[in-house]
Design a protein around this motif. Structure first.
Motif, PDB file in Angstrom:
ATOM      1  N   ALA A 146      -0.528   1.706  11.992  1.00 34.78           N
ATOM      2  CA  ALA A 146      -0.834   0.893  10.825  1.00 34.78           C
ATOM      3  C   ALA A 146      -0.360  -0.544  11.005  1.00 34.78           C
ATOM      4  CB  ALA A 146      -0.187   1.508   9.585  1.00 34.78           C
ATOM      5  N   LEU A 147       0.820  -0.724  11.597  1.00 38.76           N
ATOM      6  CA  LEU A 147       1.337  -2.069  11.838  1.00 38.76           C
ATOM      7  C   LEU A 147       0.412  -2.846  12.767  1.00 38.76           C
ATOM      8  CD1 LEU A 147       3.624  -4.160  11.536  1.00 38.76           C
ATOM      9  CD2 LEU A 147       4.763  -3.042  13.470  1.00 38.76           C
ATOM     10  N   THR A 148      -0.012  -2.206  13.836  1.00 39.09           N
ATOM     11  CA  THR A 148      -0.911  -2.853  14.790  1.00 39.09           C
ATOM     12  C   THR A 148      -2.223  -3.243  14.142  1.00 39.09           C
ATOM     13  OG1 THR A 148       0.078  -1.540  16.572  1.00 39.09           O
ATOM     14  CG2 THR A 148      -2.044  -2.567  17.035  1.00 39.09           C
ATOM     15  N   LEU A 149      -2.772  -2.349  13.333  1.00 42.20           N
ATOM     16  CA  LEU A 149      -4.044  -2.621  12.660  1.00 42.20           C
ATOM     17  C   LEU A 149      -3.908  -3.712  11.602  1.00 42.20           C
ATOM     18  CD1 LEU A 149      -5.150   1.076  12.422  1.00 42.20           C
ATOM     19  CD2 LEU A 149      -6.468  -0.716  13.570  1.00 42.20           C
ATOM     20  N   ALA A 150      -2.804  -3.683  10.857  1.00 37.31           N
ATOM     21  CA  ALA A 150      -2.596  -4.702   9.839  1.00 37.31           C
ATOM     22  C   ALA A 150      -2.448  -6.082  10.476  1.00 37.31           C
ATOM     23  CB  ALA A 150      -1.370  -4.369   8.996  1.00 37.31           C
ATOM     24  N   ARG A 151      -1.754  -6.133  11.602  1.00 32.73           N
ATOM     25  CA  ARG A 151      -1.606  -7.407  12.313  1.00 32.73           C
ATOM     26  C   ARG A 151      -2.935  -7.864  12.917  1.00 32.73           C
ATOM     27  NH1 ARG A 151       2.759  -9.814  14.133  1.00 32.73           N
ATOM     28  NH2 ARG A 151       1.885 -10.011  16.232  1.00 32.73           N
ATOM     29  N   ALA A 152      -3.853  -6.928  13.110  1.00 30.95           N
ATOM     30  CA  ALA A 152      -5.194  -7.276  13.581  1.00 30.95           C
ATOM     31  C   ALA A 152      -6.114  -7.643  12.410  1.00 30.95           C
ATOM     32  CB  ALA A 152      -5.790  -6.119  14.384  1.00 30.95           C
ATOM     33  N   ARG A 153      -5.531  -7.808  11.227  1.00 32.58           N
ATOM     34  CA  ARG A 153      -6.259  -8.228  10.028  1.00 32.58           C
ATOM     35  C   ARG A 153      -7.249  -7.176   9.548  1.00 32.58           C
ATOM     36  NH1 ARG A 153      -7.610 -14.570  10.255  1.00 32.58           N
ATOM     37  NH2 ARG A 153      -7.315 -14.239   8.019  1.00 32.58           N
ATOM     38  N   ARG A 154      -6.923  -5.914   9.807  1.00 30.45           N
ATOM     39  CA  ARG A 154      -7.726  -4.818   9.276  1.00 30.45           C
ATOM     40  C   ARG A 154      -7.130  -4.354   7.953  1.00 30.45           C
ATOM     41  NH1 ARG A 154     -12.579  -5.001  11.673  1.00 30.45           N
ATOM     42  NH2 ARG A 154     -12.347  -5.215  13.935  1.00 30.45           N
ATOM     43  N   SER A 155      -7.977  -3.927   7.032  1.00 36.00           N
ATOM     44  CA  SER A 155      -7.483  -3.274   5.823  1.00 36.00           C
ATOM     45  C   SER A 155      -7.130  -1.837   6.199  1.00 36.00           C
ATOM     46  CB  SER A 155      -8.543  -3.306   4.718  1.00 36.00           C
ATOM     47  OG  SER A 155      -9.716  -2.616   5.105  1.00 36.00           O
ATOM     48  N   VAL A 156      -5.884  -1.479   5.947  1.00 35.60           N
ATOM     49  CA  VAL A 156      -5.396  -0.175   6.404  1.00 35.60           C
ATOM     50  C   VAL A 156      -4.581   0.490   5.303  1.00 35.60           C
ATOM     51  CG1 VAL A 156      -3.386  -1.258   7.488  1.00 35.60           C
ATOM     52  CG2 VAL A 156      -4.073   1.032   8.201  1.00 35.60           C
ATOM     53  N   LEU A 157      -4.807   1.789   5.149  1.00 38.90           N
ATOM     54  CA  LEU A 157      -4.074   2.599   4.182  1.00 38.90           C
ATOM     55  C   LEU A 157      -3.391   3.743   4.913  1.00 38.90           C
ATOM     56  CD1 LEU A 157      -3.456   3.486   1.190  1.00 38.90           C
ATOM     57  CD2 LEU A 157      -5.506   4.932   1.370  1.00 38.90           C
ATOM     58  N   VAL A 158      -2.118   3.943   4.620  1.00 37.70           N
ATOM     59  CA  VAL A 158      -1.366   5.075   5.159  1.00 37.70           C
ATOM     60  C   VAL A 158      -1.196   6.106   4.057  1.00 37.70           C
ATOM     61  CG1 VAL A 158       0.792   5.849   6.205  1.00 37.70           C
ATOM     62  CG2 VAL A 158      -0.122   3.580   6.764  1.00 37.70           C
ATOM     63  N   ILE A 159      -1.684   7.306   4.292  1.00 35.18           N
ATOM     64  CA  ILE A 159      -1.488   8.413   3.351  1.00 35.18           C
ATOM     65  C   ILE A 159      -0.386   9.311   3.920  1.00 35.18           C
ATOM     66  CG2 ILE A 159      -2.541  10.388   2.199  1.00 35.18           C
ATOM     67  CD1 ILE A 159      -5.251   9.024   2.539  1.00 35.18           C
ATOM     68  N   ASP A 160       0.657   9.539   3.132  1.00 41.04           N
ATOM     69  CA  ASP A 160       1.807  10.279   3.656  1.00 41.04           C
ATOM     70  C   ASP A 160       2.306  11.282   2.622  1.00 41.04           C
ATOM     71  OD1 ASP A 160       3.867  10.993   5.415  1.00 41.04           O
ATOM     72  OD2 ASP A 160       5.237   9.541   4.507  1.00 41.04           O
ATOM     73  N   ALA A 161       2.530  12.530   3.072  1.00 41.81           N
ATOM     74  CA  ALA A 161       3.026  13.580   2.185  1.00 41.81           C
ATOM     75  C   ALA A 161       4.545  13.560   2.059  1.00 41.81           C
ATOM     76  CB  ALA A 161       2.570  14.953   2.693  1.00 41.81           C
ATOM     77  N   GLY A 162       5.226  12.735   2.870  1.00 45.31           N
ATOM     78  CA  GLY A 162       6.677  12.629   2.764  1.00 45.31           C
ATOM     79  C   GLY A 162       7.430  13.830   3.285  1.00 45.31           C
ATOM     80  N   GLU A 163       6.915  14.464   4.340  1.00 50.11           N
ATOM     81  CA  GLU A 163       7.571  15.643   4.917  1.00 50.11           C
ATOM     82  C   GLU A 163       7.755  15.450   6.423  1.00 50.11           C
ATOM     83  OE1 GLU A 163       4.951  18.795   3.865  1.00 50.11           O
ATOM     84  OE2 GLU A 163       5.585  18.839   1.766  1.00 50.11           O
ATOM     85  N   PRO A 164       8.613  14.515   6.826  1.00 48.53           N
ATOM     86  CA  PRO A 164       8.781  14.247   8.258  1.00 48.53           C
ATOM     87  C   PRO A 164       9.397  15.429   8.993  1.00 48.53           C
ATOM     88  CG  PRO A 164      10.451  13.105   6.990  1.00 48.53           C
ATOM     89  CD  PRO A 164       9.482  13.665   5.992  1.00 48.53           C
ATOM     90  N   ARG A 165       8.903  15.677  10.179  1.00 48.71           N
ATOM     91  CA  ARG A 165       9.398  16.792  10.985  1.00 48.71           C
ATOM     92  C   ARG A 165      10.878  16.645  11.310  1.00 48.71           C
ATOM     93  NH1 ARG A 165       8.225  17.505  17.365  1.00 48.71           N
ATOM     94  NH2 ARG A 165       9.141  19.580  17.671  1.00 48.71           N
ATOM     95  N   ASN A 166      11.341  15.408  11.541  1.00 45.35           N
ATOM     96  CA  ASN A 166      12.719  15.209  11.964  1.00 45.35           C
ATOM     97  C   ASN A 166      13.670  14.948  10.803  1.00 45.35           C
ATOM     98  OD1 ASN A 166      11.902  12.651  11.294  1.00 45.35           O
ATOM     99  ND2 ASN A 166      12.512  11.683  13.214  1.00 45.35           N
ATOM    100  N   ALA A 167      13.279  15.298   9.585  1.00 44.16           N
ATOM    101  CA  ALA A 167      14.126  15.068   8.420  1.00 44.16           C
ATOM    102  C   ALA A 167      15.518  15.697   8.547  1.00 44.16           C
ATOM    103  CB  ALA A 167      13.428  15.570   7.158  1.00 44.16           C
ATOM    104  N   PRO A 168      15.668  16.923   9.127  1.00 43.68           N
ATOM    105  CA  PRO A 168      17.013  17.498   9.217  1.00 43.68           C
ATOM    106  C   PRO A 168      17.929  16.787  10.206  1.00 43.68           C
ATOM    107  CG  PRO A 168      15.318  19.197   9.397  1.00 43.68           C
ATOM    108  CD  PRO A 168      14.638  17.883   9.563  1.00 43.68           C
TER     109      PRO A 168
END
Length: 331
Positions: A23-45
């Motif tokens: 997303a960072l790379t795309l946003a810096r390339a002036r693309r409209s970008v949306l990140v959809i996230d469920a908030g359940e990272p694998r490395n949370a523990p």
């Protein structure tokens, strides 16, 4: 952060290191970008991220928080929720439908980047799931230093257990291989284990011993308790590939040394799946990828997506120019 838009150049499904880097790379390339996230990272523990040059020891949540801020700083947007399904094509656009409860029920995009990761399917031993990412570990490069020179137990559940034991022996001289449910080892394997002073204990492990919220040992079926400070397991690494399967990019078996140890969604080196317009990066495409590698994969996929969009836009511009020229000639 709530988006007011519903149509984007790229929708990124998954907000871990791969998704945020893309997303960072795309946003810096002036693309409209949306990140959809469920908030359940694998490395949370886990308490820290390791082997990430310049960010060694950073807490997983902090890394994500900083990354989200960087993406937002370039105009990237975020939507909390879980994707129910995705449909469409590169030619006509993609429709991403979210599960009930999301602020926006669906969005559309010209391209998709899927970074949904994987699920660690753990051995069904009481205590293993509860302490996974703390003292129950699987990756020596991620956690070996933190348990160096302590008693380490290897919970053998498959044919790669001896390999695991030999790996973890690099970090400690006190390694015990609990044969648990693994097949019997052959003479050559026993010789290799003996040569490096790795003890082998027969019998099934039925529980983990915990004292004052610290792992202290494992209990065998006969009641014997053997002290350890860490237990190594071999999860089945199962790709979270449901969205990709909806689009036609099915998961495949992932093998090591001729044995199936999980699943992944095949991609080319830049992350392109078998479905035009759909890329995947991170653990959903490579179960062995660590955090820094996932971030690199997200960047690489994003660059490929931007290039693909440029090629499409160029073709449209050429066609528009030709059409305008034909009209001028007929005036």
């Amino acid at each position: 952060m709530k988006t007011q838009k519903v149509d984007f150049d790229v929708v990124v499904i998954g907000g871990g290191p791969a998704g945020l880097s893309g997303a960072l790379t795309l946003a810096r390339a002036r693309r409209s970008v949306l990140v959809i996230d469920a908030g359940e990272p694998r490395n949370a523990p886990a308490s820290a991220v390791h082997n990430y040059l310049g960010r060694e020891g950073v807490a997983p949540g902090e890394l994500v928080s900083v990354g989200r801020g960087e993406v937002a700083g370039y105009g990237g947007e975020f939507l909390a929720g879980r994707v129910a399904t995705a449909k469409g094509s590169a030619a006509d656009g993609f429709r991403v439908v979210l599960e009930e409860g999301a602020d926006v029920p669906e969005v559309t995009a010209s391209r998709l980047l899927v970074t949904t990761g994987l699920v660690d399917e753990l051995p069904p031993v009481p205590g293993v799931a509860e302490r996974f990412g703390r003292e129950v570990l699987h990756c020596p490069y991620c956690h070996g230093w933190e348990v160096r020179d302590t008693p380490i137990g290897i919970l053998a559940t498959g044919p790669l257990a001896v390999h695991q034991a030999q790996m973890w022996r690099q970090w400690s001289e006190d390694v015990t291989l609990f044969r648990h449910t693994a097949p019997e080892f052959d003479d050559e394997q026993y010789e290799q284990l003996a040569a490096r002073d790795i003890a082998v204990v027969d019998g099934e492990v039925v529980a983990l011993e915990v004292t004052d919220d610290r792992l202290t040992g494992v209990t065998l079926a006969g009641g014997r308790v053997i002290p350890v400070r860490a237990v190594v397991v071999a999860p089945l690494f199962t790709a979270r590939g449901g969205v990709l399967a909806d689009l036609g990019a099915a998961a495949a078996d992932w093998e090591m040394a001729g044995h199936v140890v999980g699943s992944y969604v095949p991609t080319d080196p830049a992350g392109a799946t078998s479905v035009p317009g759909v890329w995947a990066a991170g653990n959903v495409a490579d179960p062995t990828e660590v955090v820094i590698g996932s971030a690199v994969a997200g960047l690489r996929a994003a660059a490929a997506i931007n290039g693909d969009l440029i090629a499409e836009e160029t073709a449209r511009a050429v066609e528009a120019r030709r059409t305008a020229g034909r009209r001028d000639r007929h005036k």
